[in-house]
Design an enzyme around this catalytic site. Structure first.
Site, short mmCIF file in Angstrom:
data_model
loop_
_atom_site.label_atom_id
_atom_site.label_comp_id
_atom_site.label_asym_id
_atom_site.label_seq_id
_atom_site.Cartn_x
_atom_site.Cartn_y
_atom_site.Cartn_z
N CYS A 14 0.82 -1.21 0.00
CA CYS A 14 0.00 0.00 0.00
C CYS A 14 0.85 1.26 0.00
O CYS A 14 0.45 2.30 -0.54
CB CYS A 14 -0.95 -0.01 1.18
SG CYS A 14 -0.14 -0.20 2.78
N HIS A 119 -1.80 0.76 6.83
CA HIS A 119 -2.35 0.96 5.48
C HIS A 119 -2.23 2.44 5.11
O HIS A 119 -2.64 3.32 5.87
CB HIS A 119 -3.82 0.54 5.40
CG HIS A 119 -4.42 0.79 4.04
ND1 HIS A 119 -4.02 0.11 2.91
CD2 HIS A 119 -5.38 1.67 3.63
CE1 HIS A 119 -4.71 0.53 1.87
NE2 HIS A 119 -5.53 1.49 2.28
N ASN A 134 -7.51 5.72 -2.77
CA ASN A 134 -7.23 4.54 -1.95
C ASN A 134 -7.07 3.32 -2.85
O ASN A 134 -7.93 3.03 -3.68
CB ASN A 134 -8.37 4.33 -0.95
CG ASN A 134 -8.01 3.36 0.15
OD1 ASN A 134 -7.16 2.47 -0.02
ND2 ASN A 134 -8.64 3.50 1.30
#
Length: 336
Positions: A14, A119, A134
């Site tokens: 991520c 994250h 995202n």
């Protein structure tokens, strides 16, 4: 929306997706970030060695895993900060006292990086509009200016750390296109896992629908066969005579029954019956009022009573017959 670069989640990378979505291009790979992480680890080791390589602190430091990366692909805020410094960009903690004292409206910023439980994801302004990039989403999510502050506040309540990006971001195609036009989003993107689950559920539903369709088709075929058989059987039934139809209609009306193949015209008070025999009775679906129906009933009863009345002698005839019989008896009776 197609011009916006959006890397979707792969493994636990991520941090890589966050940086590339921020810079709008494939600028960093896991190898690049790993190199930065190893460099940071080496710098930390050298600082710890200054206190003595034989010290307990140094030996403990060597036994601990890296705090800048792990085998899953996670990278620390230090790695991200160093990666952005290559482009002359820096991070400022959004909820810090120093930044909050500036009283800057979030819509006047250029981008934010958000982190929660290892994250990372980016929220960036492209043109005059904000987008949630995202990597866990199936695509970019449009965020209105009025909703941006609420969105960031909600993230803070959920425990996210938010960093403001300061510096000049590299030029990108999406910035140029959205600088002269605005986009609208009819449907918001879903989470990748949610989208896959709905796809699987949709396929399962489709399979069940196909099975149900086959069963329904078989049932329809059986119904059609039954209808054809009934139609053929009806061809062998002769049309009953008028009196039989009238008797049936009278009997049903007297019992208050409602014919299943009849419909009532509420505006005229008439009854329309569509069966073949009753159509012949009324003459091509004639509309009968209640008075007409009573007249026909009375006519039918009159016809039924005529044979009975012809067999019963009238009172005058009975009297004459009785008188004739008396006279005959008197004539045949001998006189005394």
């Amino acid at each position: 929306m197609d011009a916006i670069f959006h890397e979707k989640q792969e493994g636990s990378l991520c941090a890589q997706h966050c940086l590339n979505n921020l810079l709008q291009g494939e600028y960093f790979t896991p190898v690049d970030l790993s190199s930065i992480a190893h460099q940071l680890d080496e710098e930390e080791r050298m600082r710890m060695a200054e206190g003595g390589m034989g010290s307990d602190e140094y030996r403990t430091f060597l036994q601990q895993p890296s705090g800048n990366m792990d085998d899953s692909g996670f990278f620390s805020i230090q790695v991200i900060s160093n990666a952005l410094s290559v482009w002359g960009l820096e991070l400022i903690l959004f909820n810090s006292r120093e930044y909050q004292s500036l009283m800057i409206n979030p819509i006047n910023e250029k981008a934010f990086i958000c982190n929660y439980k290892e994250h990372w994801f980016t929220v960036r302004k492209l043109g005059q509009q904000w987008f949630n990039l995202n990597s866990l989403l199936t695509g970019p999510e449009l965020i209105s200016d009025t909703y941006l502050a609420l969105f960031l506040a909600q993230l803070q309540q959920e425990g996210y750390s938010i960093f403001v990006i300061r510096g000049h971001l590299p030029e990108c195609e999406a910035e140029q296109i959205l600088g002269i036009m605005r986009v609208q989003q009819q449907q918001r993107p879903k989470l990748i896992g949610e989208d896959q689950a709905q796809t699987s559920a949709g396929l399962a539903t489709l399979s069940q629908t196909e099975i149900g369709f086959n069963v329904q088709s078989d049932a329809v075929d059986e119904d059609e066969a039954l209808k054809r058989a009934l139609a053929l059987s009806r061809q062998d039934i002769d049309v009953e005579d008028e009196e039989a139809d009238l008797r049936r209609a009278i009997q049903l009306s007297m019992q208050g029954a409602v014919l299943t193949n009849a419909s009532t015209d509420s505006s005229s008070g008439r009854v329309r019956v569509d069966s073949k025999a009753e159509g012949e009775l009324r003459g091509n679906n004639e509309m009968l009022t209640a008075d007409e129906l009573r007249k026909r009933r009375q006519a039918y009863f009159d016809r039924q009573q005529q044979p009975l009345q012809s067999n019963i002698p009238s009172q005058e005839n009975t009297t004459s017959i009785e008188n004739s019989s008396t006279e005959v008896d008197q004539q045949q009776k001998p006189s005394l």
